[in-house]
Scaffold this motif. Sequence first.
Motif, mmCIF file in Angstrom:
data_model
loop_
_atom_site.group_PDB
_atom_site.id
_atom_site.type_symbol
_atom_site.label_atom_id
_atom_site.label_comp_id
_atom_site.label_asym_id
_atom_site.label_seq_id
_atom_site.Cartn_x
_atom_site.Cartn_y
_atom_site.Cartn_z
ATOM 1 N N TYR A 18 49.871 36.390 16.471
ATOM 2 C CA TYR A 18 48.821 36.140 17.466
ATOM 3 C C TYR A 18 47.634 37.093 17.298
ATOM 4 N N ALA A 19 47.841 38.210 16.604
ATOM 5 C CA ALA A 19 46.736 39.142 16.357
ATOM 6 C C ALA A 19 45.579 38.470 15.637
ATOM 7 N N ARG A 20 45.850 37.352 14.946
ATOM 8 C CA ARG A 20 44.802 36.638 14.212
ATOM 9 C C ARG A 20 44.068 35.619 15.092
ATOM 10 N N MET A 21 44.469 35.499 16.353
ATOM 11 C CA MET A 21 43.842 34.516 17.230
ATOM 12 C C MET A 21 42.433 34.931 17.621
ATOM 13 N N GLN A 22 41.651 33.949 18.051
ATOM 14 C CA GLN A 22 40.339 34.200 18.620
ATOM 15 C C GLN A 22 40.494 34.451 20.111
ATOM 16 N N VAL A 23 39.779 35.433 20.632
ATOM 17 C CA VAL A 23 39.928 35.786 22.035
ATOM 18 C C VAL A 23 39.527 34.631 22.950
ATOM 19 N N GLU A 24 38.648 33.763 22.468
ATOM 20 C CA GLU A 24 38.257 32.598 23.268
ATOM 21 C C GLU A 24 39.447 31.667 23.512
ATOM 22 N N ASP A 25 40.326 31.555 22.524
ATOM 23 C CA ASP A 25 41.507 30.713 22.700
ATOM 24 C C ASP A 25 42.470 31.328 23.707
ATOM 25 N N VAL A 26 42.547 32.649 23.739
ATOM 26 C CA VAL A 26 43.394 33.304 24.739
ATOM 27 C C VAL A 26 42.820 33.067 26.132
ATOM 28 N N ALA A 27 41.494 33.095 26.254
ATOM 29 C CA ALA A 27 40.867 32.819 27.549
ATOM 30 C C ALA A 27 41.185 31.402 28.012
ATOM 31 N N ASP A 28 41.156 30.455 27.088
ATOM 32 C CA ASP A 28 41.499 29.069 27.439
ATOM 33 C C ASP A 28 42.966 28.970 27.849
ATOM 34 N N LEU A 29 43.848 29.640 27.104
ATOM 35 C CA LEU A 29 45.268 29.624 27.435
ATOM 36 C C LEU A 29 45.498 30.211 28.821
ATOM 37 N N TYR A 30 44.804 31.286 29.124
ATOM 38 C CA TYR A 30 44.930 31.919 30.442
ATOM 39 C C TYR A 30 44.557 30.929 31.541
ATOM 40 N N ALA A 31 43.462 30.183 31.337
ATOM 41 C CA ALA A 31 43.025 29.209 32.338
ATOM 42 C C ALA A 31 44.087 28.133 32.546
ATOM 43 N N PHE A 32 44.707 27.677 31.456
ATOM 44 C CA PHE A 32 45.747 26.654 31.592
ATOM 45 C C PHE A 32 46.986 27.213 32.282
ATOM 46 N N MET A 33 47.407 28.399 31.900
ATOM 47 C CA MET A 33 48.633 28.958 32.459
ATOM 48 C C MET A 33 48.511 29.217 33.952
ATOM 49 N N GLN A 34 47.299 29.440 34.431
ATOM 50 C CA GLN A 34 47.123 29.627 35.866
ATOM 51 C C GLN A 34 47.445 28.365 36.656
ATOM 52 N N SER A 35 47.467 27.220 35.978
ATOM 53 C CA SER A 35 47.784 25.963 36.659
ATOM 54 C C SER A 35 49.284 25.683 36.693
ATOM 55 N N LEU A 36 50.085 26.523 36.057
ATOM 56 C CA LEU A 36 51.521 26.285 35.950
ATOM 57 C C LEU A 36 52.278 26.889 37.128
ATOM 58 N N PRO A 37 53.497 26.428 37.374
ATOM 59 C CA PRO A 37 54.221 26.880 38.563
ATOM 60 C C PRO A 37 54.689 28.330 38.469
ATOM 61 N N ALA A 38 54.788 28.940 39.630
ATOM 62 C CA ALA A 38 55.403 30.268 39.749
ATOM 63 C C ALA A 38 56.901 30.092 39.902
ATOM 64 N N VAL A 39 57.657 30.885 39.173
ATOM 65 C CA VAL A 39 59.117 30.767 39.173
ATOM 66 C C VAL A 39 59.722 32.128 39.500
ATOM 67 N N GLU A 40 60.597 32.165 40.489
ATOM 68 C CA GLU A 40 61.260 33.416 40.832
ATOM 69 C C GLU A 40 62.329 33.773 39.811
ATOM 70 N N GLY A 41 62.580 35.050 39.703
ATOM 71 C CA GLY A 41 63.669 35.511 38.847
ATOM 72 C C GLY A 41 63.186 36.287 37.637
ATOM 73 N N ILE A 42 63.794 37.417 37.414
ATOM 74 C CA ILE A 42 63.483 38.247 36.249
ATOM 75 C C ILE A 42 64.564 38.011 35.201
ATOM 76 N N ALA A 43 64.147 37.735 33.977
ATOM 77 C CA ALA A 43 65.116 37.491 32.899
ATOM 78 C C ALA A 43 65.974 38.728 32.672
ATOM 79 N N ALA A 44 67.185 38.506 32.224
ATOM 80 C CA ALA A 44 68.103 39.610 31.951
ATOM 81 C C ALA A 44 67.513 40.541 30.888
ATOM 82 N N PRO A 45 67.861 41.811 30.931
ATOM 83 C CA PRO A 45 67.342 42.732 29.918
ATOM 84 C C PRO A 45 67.964 42.477 28.552
#
Length: 309
Positions: free
Chosen positions: A132-159
């Motif tokens: 992912y270090a090779r990604m363009q920061v603009e694509d991360v900004a777009d991903l962030y916008a999409f992920m904000q539309s996704l559901p919130a889920v309770e629970g922390i994954a096991a260590p």
Amino acid sequence: MTSRSSYLLLAGAALVAAAAGALWFASAPQRLDAALVEDMPTGDAARGEMVFWAAGCASCHAESGATGDDRLVLAGGTRFETPFGTFVAPNISQHSDDGIGAWSAEDLANAMMRGVSPEGRHYYPAFPYASYARMQVEDVADLYAFMQSLPAVEGIAAPGDVGFPFNVRRGIGLWKRLFLDDQPAVALDDASQQVLRGQYLVEAMGHCGECHTPRNALGALDASQWLAGAAPLEVEGRPVPNISPGEDGIGGWSEDEIVALLESGFTPEFDSVGGTMAAVVRNLAELPADDREAIAAYLKAIPAHPNGY
């Protein structure tokens, strides 16, 4: 103790302290350049959905075998057995406490492109930020916008379960100094725009090399054998295929046959992919046809290698 012995002891202690200080400095987490993140645009959620599928977020962070809308429930929990320990995909849903709902776009960019948490800790490279270090920061900004539309889920994954010395996260900073690189994995001369798009999809967002390229003793990808296949994944028990365009790889496949596999999961021999690759195909099938064609063009343009396993 003679004055000479005292001097030597003090000089040795000073050298040890200086070396420790240098290692501490060299291993510090390095965030993205401030100017780069300050110029991050407001993301577009529609484009971000395509980044989400290309980057394979659901493959690790949704429940294994999830279908339909369940692929957007990013509670984590998938376990990854490696020679360095067992890692567990975290909750990256929009839950503000258990997930990443409180993160900023800058936090996401630093996590994905530098492997640094909002608190300033190194992430383990089981999270494929080395690609992912090779990604363009603009694509991360777009991903962030999409992920904000996704559901919130309770629970922390096991260590996870990582033993010494790999549980000393500060040491990952030295690993990054050696192996974290935002430059292309392979040099392509006079490449077409289609091939360059395929390179970005494969090397950066799709992080295909993370599975299909052999690793060195320190767990970093061996770019000299790019996409030559790798030792068996613990979860599947068989080698990861060579997908370079040689006799041991997919040299006998046409671009159309590669495109067909990326959309349907069927090989030219009418076999079907399984395991983790089945999830990858489900992701890539969500992309525009042009992107699958670009991936195929890139895979035919890179150097061929004998099997890397």
